[in-house]
Motif scaffolding. Structure first.
Motif, PDB file in Angstrom:
ATOM      1  N   VAL A  41       0.753  -1.073  -0.280  1.00 43.19           N
ATOM      2  CA  VAL A  41       0.321  -0.494   0.109  1.00 43.19           C
ATOM      3  C   VAL A  41       0.868   1.299  -0.389  1.00 43.19           C
ATOM      4  O   VAL A  41       0.175   2.153  -0.618  1.00 43.19           O
ATOM      5  N   HIS A  42       2.226   0.901   0.865  1.00 46.40           N
ATOM      6  CA  HIS A  42       2.920   2.305   0.999  1.00 46.40           C
ATOM      7  C   HIS A  42       3.436   2.505  -0.634  1.00 46.40           C
ATOM      8  O   HIS A  42       3.985   3.376  -0.865  1.00 46.40           O
ATOM      9  N   LEU A  43       3.601   1.356  -1.367  1.00 49.60           N
ATOM     10  CA  LEU A  43       4.312   1.755  -2.782  1.00 49.60           C
ATOM     11  C   LEU A  43       3.130   2.208  -3.550  1.00 49.60           C
ATOM     12  O   LEU A  43       3.296   3.557  -4.409  1.00 49.60           O
ATOM     13  N   HIS A  44       1.629   1.997  -3.709  1.00 48.47           N
ATOM     14  CA  HIS A  44       0.683   3.050  -3.968  1.00 48.47           C
ATOM     15  C   HIS A  44       0.097   3.749  -3.953  1.00 48.47           C
ATOM     16  O   HIS A  44      -0.411   4.310  -4.460  1.00 48.47           O
ATOM     17  N   LYS A  45      -0.231   4.283  -2.663  1.00 47.03           N
ATOM     18  CA  LYS A  45      -0.691   5.300  -2.046  1.00 47.03           C
ATOM     19  C   LYS A  45      -1.978   5.546  -2.452  1.00 47.03           C
ATOM     20  O   LYS A  45      -2.258   6.318  -2.933  1.00 47.03           O
ATOM     21  N   PRO A  46      -2.678   4.700  -1.507  1.00 43.14           N
ATOM     22  CA  PRO A  46      -4.528   5.148  -2.579  1.00 43.14           C
ATOM     23  C   PRO A  46      -5.107   6.283  -2.309  1.00 43.14           C
ATOM     24  O   PRO A  46      -4.955   6.155  -0.522  1.00 43.14           O
ATOM     25  N   MET A  47      -6.121   6.836  -2.587  1.00 44.24           N
ATOM     26  CA  MET A  47      -6.782   7.518  -2.100  1.00 44.24           C
ATOM     27  C   MET A  47      -7.900   6.644  -1.361  1.00 44.24           C
ATOM     28  O   MET A  47      -8.941   7.231  -0.428  1.00 44.24           O
ATOM     29  N   LEU A  48      -8.188   5.222  -1.631  1.00 40.29           N
ATOM     30  CA  LEU A  48      -9.007   4.189  -1.579  1.00 40.29           C
ATOM     31  C   LEU A  48      -8.821   3.146  -1.872  1.00 40.29           C
ATOM     32  O   LEU A  48      -8.372   2.518  -2.669  1.00 40.29           O
ATOM     33  N   ILE A  49      -9.267   2.124  -1.263  1.00 39.21           N
ATOM     34  CA  ILE A  49      -9.027   0.472  -1.206  1.00 39.21           C
ATOM     35  C   ILE A  49     -10.917   0.744  -1.154  1.00 39.21           C
ATOM     36  O   ILE A  49     -11.353   0.684  -0.045  1.00 39.21           O
ATOM     37  N   LEU A  50     -10.982  -0.377  -2.215  1.00 34.62           N
ATOM     38  CA  LEU A  50     -12.322  -1.145  -1.899  1.00 34.62           C
ATOM     39  C   LEU A  50     -12.241  -2.474  -1.725  1.00 34.62           C
ATOM     40  O   LEU A  50     -11.317  -3.112  -2.203  1.00 34.62           O
ATOM     41  N   MET A  51     -12.687  -3.210  -0.451  1.00 39.56           N
ATOM     42  CA  MET A  51     -12.450  -4.563   0.178  1.00 39.56           C
ATOM     43  C   MET A  51     -13.846  -5.239  -0.410  1.00 39.56           C
ATOM     44  O   MET A  51     -14.515  -5.484   0.885  1.00 39.56           O
ATOM     45  N   ASP A  52     -13.526  -6.720  -0.831  1.00 39.63           N
ATOM     46  CA  ASP A  52     -14.661  -7.413  -0.838  1.00 39.63           C
ATOM     47  C   ASP A  52     -14.676  -8.454   0.251  1.00 39.63           C
ATOM     48  O   ASP A  52     -13.572  -8.548   1.018  1.00 39.63           O
ATOM     49  N   ASN A  53     -15.569  -9.138   0.681  1.00 45.13           N
ATOM     50  CA  ASN A  53     -15.006  -9.870   1.899  1.00 45.13           C
ATOM     51  C   ASN A  53     -14.534 -11.043   1.752  1.00 45.13           C
ATOM     52  O   ASN A  53     -13.734 -11.883   2.740  1.00 45.13           O
ATOM     53  N   ARG A  54     -15.532 -11.626   1.072  1.00 45.36           N
ATOM     54  CA  ARG A  54     -15.050 -12.736   0.348  1.00 45.36           C
ATOM     55  C   ARG A  54     -13.833 -13.468  -0.219  1.00 45.36           C
ATOM     56  O   ARG A  54     -13.889 -12.833  -1.544  1.00 45.36           O
ATOM     57  N   LEU A  55     -13.033 -12.706  -0.248  1.00 40.27           N
ATOM     58  CA  LEU A  55     -11.982 -13.878  -0.727  1.00 40.27           C
ATOM     59  C   LEU A  55     -11.147 -14.695  -1.003  1.00 40.27           C
ATOM     60  O   LEU A  55     -11.433 -15.794   0.167  1.00 40.27           O
ATOM     61  N   THR A  56     -10.687 -15.055  -2.160  1.00 37.46           N
ATOM     62  CA  THR A  56      -9.401 -16.659  -2.505  1.00 37.46           C
ATOM     63  C   THR A  56      -9.242 -16.921  -1.117  1.00 37.46           C
ATOM     64  O   THR A  56      -8.472 -17.875  -0.869  1.00 37.46           O
ATOM     65  N   ASP A  57      -8.503 -15.990  -0.953  1.00 37.74           N
ATOM     66  CA  ASP A  57      -6.718 -15.386   0.416  1.00 37.74           C
ATOM     67  C   ASP A  57      -7.599 -15.476   2.168  1.00 37.74           C
ATOM     68  O   ASP A  57      -6.604 -14.780   2.458  1.00 37.74           O
ATOM     69  N   GLY A  58      -8.813 -15.517   1.934  1.00 32.18           N
ATOM     70  CA  GLY A  58      -9.311 -15.190   3.523  1.00 32.18           C
ATOM     71  C   GLY A  58     -10.535 -14.162   3.384  1.00 32.18           C
ATOM     72  O   GLY A  58     -11.309 -13.987   2.016  1.00 32.18           O
ATOM     73  N   PHE A  59     -10.499 -13.602   4.818  1.00 37.29           N
ATOM     74  CA  PHE A  59     -11.648 -12.487   4.735  1.00 37.29           C
ATOM     75  C   PHE A  59     -11.437 -11.159   4.917  1.00 37.29           C
ATOM     76  O   PHE A  59     -10.036 -10.922   5.499  1.00 37.29           O
ATOM     77  N   GLY A  60     -12.012 -10.172   4.249  1.00 42.81           N
ATOM     78  CA  GLY A  60     -11.364  -9.026   3.863  1.00 42.81           C
ATOM     79  C   GLY A  60     -12.039  -8.241   5.190  1.00 42.81           C
ATOM     80  O   GLY A  60     -10.955  -7.593   5.101  1.00 42.81           O
ATOM     81  N   ARG A  61     -13.229  -9.002   6.217  1.00 41.80           N
ATOM     82  CA  ARG A  61     -13.280  -7.814   7.547  1.00 41.80           C
ATOM     83  C   ARG A  61     -12.183  -8.515   8.597  1.00 41.80           C
ATOM     84  O   ARG A  61     -11.663  -7.707   8.752  1.00 41.80           O
ATOM     85  N   ASP A  62     -11.094  -9.127   8.030  1.00 42.80           N
ATOM     86  CA  ASP A  62      -9.197  -9.630   8.470  1.00 42.80           C
ATOM     87  C   ASP A  62      -8.455  -9.315   8.599  1.00 42.80           C
ATOM     88  O   ASP A  62      -8.286  -8.320   9.032  1.00 42.80           O
TER      89      ASP A  62
END
Length: 117
Positions: A41-62
């Motif tokens: 994230v520090h390389l990209h410096k986004p103004m916003l992150i939109l994140m799904d909850n159910r992902l292939t590598d875990g849960f967005g909430r976690d």
């Protein structure tokens, strides 16, 4: 300079639509099917992150809770995107800055992004 948004969504169709819509609105979009961009994230410096909850590598909430607990990351806004019941409470508990319920209208997506612009 365009404003960057990271979209983390494992459903390729939804990821493509979100990317297209937000690119068309003038945002620079980094699209990913997993949580890897959170580590960079520090390389990209986004103004916003939109994140799904159910992902292939875990849960967005976690991922969100862990990400936001790091003081170096806490200023990056995160919006949880999910069809899960109890999304508002889930967003609150994971320290997300907002949430977007699926299915969402394109105008809802643009409106929530503009809140952080």
């Amino acid at each position: 300079m365009s404003k960057k948004i990271i979209i983390i969504e494992d459903d390729q169709d939804i990821l493509d639509i979100m990317t297209y819509v937000l690119s068309d609105e003038g945002y620079e979009v980094l699209a990913s099917a997993n949580s890897l961009p959170l580590k960079e994230v520090h390389l990209h410096k986004p103004m916003l992150i939109l994140m799904d909850n159910r992902l292939t590598d875990g849960f967005g909430r976690d991922f969100c809770k862990e990400f936001k607990s790091n003081p170096a990351n806490s200023h990056f806004p995160v919006v949880l995107v999910s069809a899960n019941p109890g999304l508002e409470e889930m967003a609150h508990e994971s320290h997300a800055d907002s949430y977007l319920k699926k299915p969402f209208d394109i105008d809802e997506l643009i409106e929530i992004v503009k809140k952080f612009d």
